[in-house]
Motif scaffolding. Structure first.
Motif, PDB file in Angstrom:
ATOM      1  N   PRO A 138       0.797  -1.239   0.000  1.00 40.64           N
ATOM      2  CA  PRO A 138       0.000   0.000   0.000  1.00 40.64           C
ATOM      3  C   PRO A 138       0.823   1.280   0.000  1.00 40.64           C
ATOM      4  O   PRO A 138       0.326   2.330  -0.416  1.00 40.64           O
ATOM      5  CB  PRO A 138      -0.816  -0.115   1.297  1.00 40.64           C
ATOM      6  N   SER A 194      -2.982  -1.883  -5.728  1.00 38.18           N
ATOM      7  CA  SER A 194      -3.103  -2.348  -4.345  1.00 38.18           C
ATOM      8  C   SER A 194      -4.497  -2.043  -3.816  1.00 38.18           C
ATOM      9  O   SER A 194      -5.138  -2.887  -3.174  1.00 38.18           O
ATOM     10  CB  SER A 194      -2.044  -1.677  -3.471  1.00 38.18           C
ATOM     11  N   ASN A 195      -4.989  -0.835  -4.091  1.00 37.10           N
ATOM     12  CA  ASN A 195      -6.320  -0.444  -3.626  1.00 37.10           C
ATOM     13  C   ASN A 195      -7.414  -1.309  -4.250  1.00 37.10           C
ATOM     14  O   ASN A 195      -8.309  -1.805  -3.556  1.00 37.10           O
ATOM     15  CB  ASN A 195      -6.584   1.026  -3.957  1.00 37.10           C
ATOM     16  N   THR A 214      -7.187  -4.271  -5.528  1.00 34.29           N
ATOM     17  CA  THR A 214      -7.092  -5.664  -5.082  1.00 34.29           C
ATOM     18  C   THR A 214      -7.644  -5.825  -3.677  1.00 34.29           C
ATOM     19  O   THR A 214      -8.372  -6.786  -3.383  1.00 34.29           O
ATOM     20  CB  THR A 214      -5.631  -6.146  -5.137  1.00 34.29           C
ATOM     21  N   ARG A 215      -7.310  -4.893  -2.794  1.00 34.83           N
ATOM     22  CA  ARG A 215      -7.827  -4.987  -1.428  1.00 34.83           C
ATOM     23  C   ARG A 215      -9.341  -4.823  -1.394  1.00 34.83           C
ATOM     24  O   ARG A 215     -10.027  -5.513  -0.634  1.00 34.83           O
ATOM     25  CB  ARG A 215      -7.145  -3.938  -0.543  1.00 34.83           C
ATOM     26  N   ALA A 223     -11.899  -7.625  -0.090  1.00 36.73           N
ATOM     27  CA  ALA A 223     -12.823  -7.286   0.994  1.00 36.73           C
ATOM     28  C   ALA A 223     -14.262  -7.606   0.609  1.00 36.73           C
ATOM     29  O   ALA A 223     -15.034  -8.141   1.417  1.00 36.73           O
ATOM     30  CB  ALA A 223     -12.690  -5.810   1.352  1.00 36.73           C
ATOM     31  N   LEU A 272      -3.397 -11.644   2.993  1.00 37.63           N
ATOM     32  CA  LEU A 272      -2.873 -10.703   2.014  1.00 37.63           C
ATOM     33  C   LEU A 272      -1.476 -10.260   2.442  1.00 37.63           C
ATOM     34  O   LEU A 272      -1.262  -9.906   3.612  1.00 37.63           O
ATOM     35  CB  LEU A 272      -3.782  -9.476   1.884  1.00 37.63           C
ATOM     36  N   VAL A 294      -1.000  -7.480   5.036  1.00 39.91           N
ATOM     37  CA  VAL A 294      -1.919  -6.367   4.785  1.00 39.91           C
ATOM     38  C   VAL A 294      -3.265  -6.752   5.387  1.00 39.91           C
ATOM     39  O   VAL A 294      -3.829  -7.791   5.038  1.00 39.91           O
ATOM     40  CB  VAL A 294      -2.062  -6.092   3.275  1.00 39.91           C
ATOM     41  N   LEU A 307      -7.354  -6.237   6.675  1.00 37.27           N
ATOM     42  CA  LEU A 307      -8.665  -5.675   6.335  1.00 37.27           C
ATOM     43  C   LEU A 307      -9.487  -5.689   7.624  1.00 37.27           C
ATOM     44  O   LEU A 307     -10.356  -6.543   7.819  1.00 37.27           O
ATOM     45  CB  LEU A 307      -9.345  -6.501   5.238  1.00 37.27           C
ATOM     46  N   SER A 361     -12.828   3.207   2.344  1.00 42.58           N
ATOM     47  CA  SER A 361     -11.381   3.370   2.225  1.00 42.58           C
ATOM     48  C   SER A 361     -11.096   4.861   2.237  1.00 42.58           C
ATOM     49  O   SER A 361     -11.925   5.669   1.810  1.00 42.58           O
ATOM     50  CB  SER A 361     -10.853   2.721   0.944  1.00 42.58           C
TER      51      SER A 361
END
Length: 472
Positions: free
Chosen positions: A212, A223-224, A226-227, A231, A244, A323, A325, A438
């Protein structure tokens, strides 16, 4: 008159000698300061090893062709050797390098066809490198979104009604035959759909994605995306709990010791160390290291332009950071200095000063978050390294799953100047009770001074909460 002339001569004499010394000192200090970004206090011996125990499906997400080898090329080999199925996603084709056509002998004034030809060549390089590593063609997915366009897609160009226009491919959709979804447009909604579709069908136990805090705009955006995709899949399937891990490619002078140093360790840069950064390593055998170097050499278009940078990733190890969540419950508070709190509250510590310009403006240096939730009210506090400064714009961006980006700016700045933080309050009801949010903060004074990585928070709603609708 004579004494005045002598005085002026002396002043001129000293200025001619002192000013260059001051300039040399300032420039040297800046370089020394910036180079301090390359190495932390950690050593290879005190970093835990990333384990693949229990992993059956591994997904690797790369922003450009070559990132899949630079970051996790050794880890992919280890996974394949253990019988783990590996799927690779390459988000863009790297067709947005303005100097590439000239560097590759295509002419000084590049044409659209030149950029597309480079994109096709880089797809072939990626497939060749992954074949060396051991990944078959059928497990490689080229999403073919625009190089240098994924950050605008994340921030603004979300819907198919207003897609991003690439000045390189002169298109709002992929011109490449090798494209995961030929019907997709250059928009955030479609790239999120592609990633969520792949995650939903593969159900990877382990997702390797860009870190990130990576400073390249495409790495940050991928990255954003994918997260967010992970989620959303996690929320739709309570039994699904992937891990992650982020890998870093672009950050200041990272990797330290630019060039071919296969006997040196790969260590995290100084600002990305400390309590919030629990790095883990994948140790490479001599065979894995040699195979990775052969794979890196397959990216001939990039070797011609940035060989020293690419071969810098052939080291004794690879670096990965968990990473998270996290879930923010309906009644949750948080307080410094604890970096991660139980009960749904969360604090987040930003990296230290990323640039020397923040040395003289600590009030523009973002060092952390504090997040609190009371029912349908969420408060986000941005913590600075010094008191707020008049004339600097303090902004928080907030995004929900529908792609809408809300912008919140500090309104009463003079009143807040005695503080080293600022807070915004958000009504979840006004956002239609989102299932996740986010957010990121930035400081500006004509130019960008500092910006934080995007943070993702899942929102938990009590089942019997009065007037609380189903989250969107």
């Amino acid at each position: 008159m004579g004494s005045m002339a002598i005085s002026r001569q002396r002043i001129t004499f000293y200025l001619k000698r002192i000013i260059p010394l001051i300039i040399i000192f300032l420039v040297g200090s800046s370089l020394v300061y910036d180079r301090s970004l390359v190495g932390g206090h950690q050593t290879l011996n005190n970093l835990p090893e990333l384990t693949l125990a229990g992993v059956r499906e591994l997904l690797v997400v790369a922003p450009h062709p070559d990132d899949e080898s630079l970051g996790p090329g050794g880890l992919i080999q280890a996974a394949l050797a253990q019988g783990i199925h590996v799927e690779v996603v390459v988000a863009t084709n790297g067709d947005g390098e303005e100097i590439a056509p000239a560097a590759l002998g295509m002419g000084v004034i590049p044409k659209t066809a030149d950029f597309i030809a480079i994109g096709k060549a880089r797809q072939q390089e990626s497939m060749a490198a992954l074949q060396i590593i051991g990944v078959p063609r059928e497990d490689i997915n080229f999403l073919s979104y625009p190089d240098r366009g994924t950050k605008p897609m994340w921030m603004a160009d979300w819907n198919t009604q207003c897609p991003y226009y690439s000045s390189y491919t002169k298109s709002t959709s992929s011109p490449y035959p090798l494209t995961y979804d030929r019907q997709a447009s250059y928009c955030g909604k479609d790239i999120l759909h592609d990633l969520q579709s792949i995650i939903s069908s593969q159900k990877p136990d382990l997702i390797i994605l860009p870190h990130p805090d990576d400073q390249h705009p495409d790495h940050l955006a991928i990255s954003n995306f994918t997260r967010m995709a992970a989620a959303l899949e996690l929320q739709s399937n309570a039994a699904y709990h992937p891990k992650l891990f982020g890998y870093l490619v672009h950050y200041g002078y990272y990797p330290a010791w630019r060039g071919f140093y296969p006997d040196k360790p790969l260590l995290p840069p100084l600002p990305l160390t400390g309590v919030n950064y629990s790095w883990q390593v994948a140790l490479l055998s001599q065979k894995q290291e040699a195979t990775k170097m052969t794979a890196i050499s397959s990216y001939s278009s990039q070797i011609k332009m940035m060989k020293n940078f690419l071969v810098s990733f052939d080291r004794l190890n690879e670096l990965f950071m968990p990473v998270s969540l996290p879930v923010l419950s309906a009644q949750a508070t948080s307080g410094l200095p604890a970096p991660y709190l139980t009960g749904g509250g969360k604090d987040y510590l930003e990296p230290g000063r990323e640039t020397s310009r923040l040395l003289v403006a600590p009030g523009a240096d973002i060092i952390g978050w504090q997040i609190e939730r009371q029912g349908d009210k969420v408060s986000i506090t941005v913590i600075m390294n010094g008191k707020l400064i008049d004339g600097i714009k303090y902004t928080i961006y907030l995004k929900t799953r529908d792609g809408q980006t809300q912008k919140y700016q500090l309104s009463d700045q003079k009143e807040a100047q005695a503080s080293a933080s600022f807070t915004i309050s958000i009504s979840l009801a006004e956002l239609n009770y989102p299932s996740l949010v986010s957010f990121s903060a930035e400081t500006r004074q004509d130019v960008l001074l500092d910006a934080s990585a995007w943070e993702f928070i899942l929102l938990d709603y009590p089942p019997l909460a009065q007037a609380t609708p189903v989250p969107q």
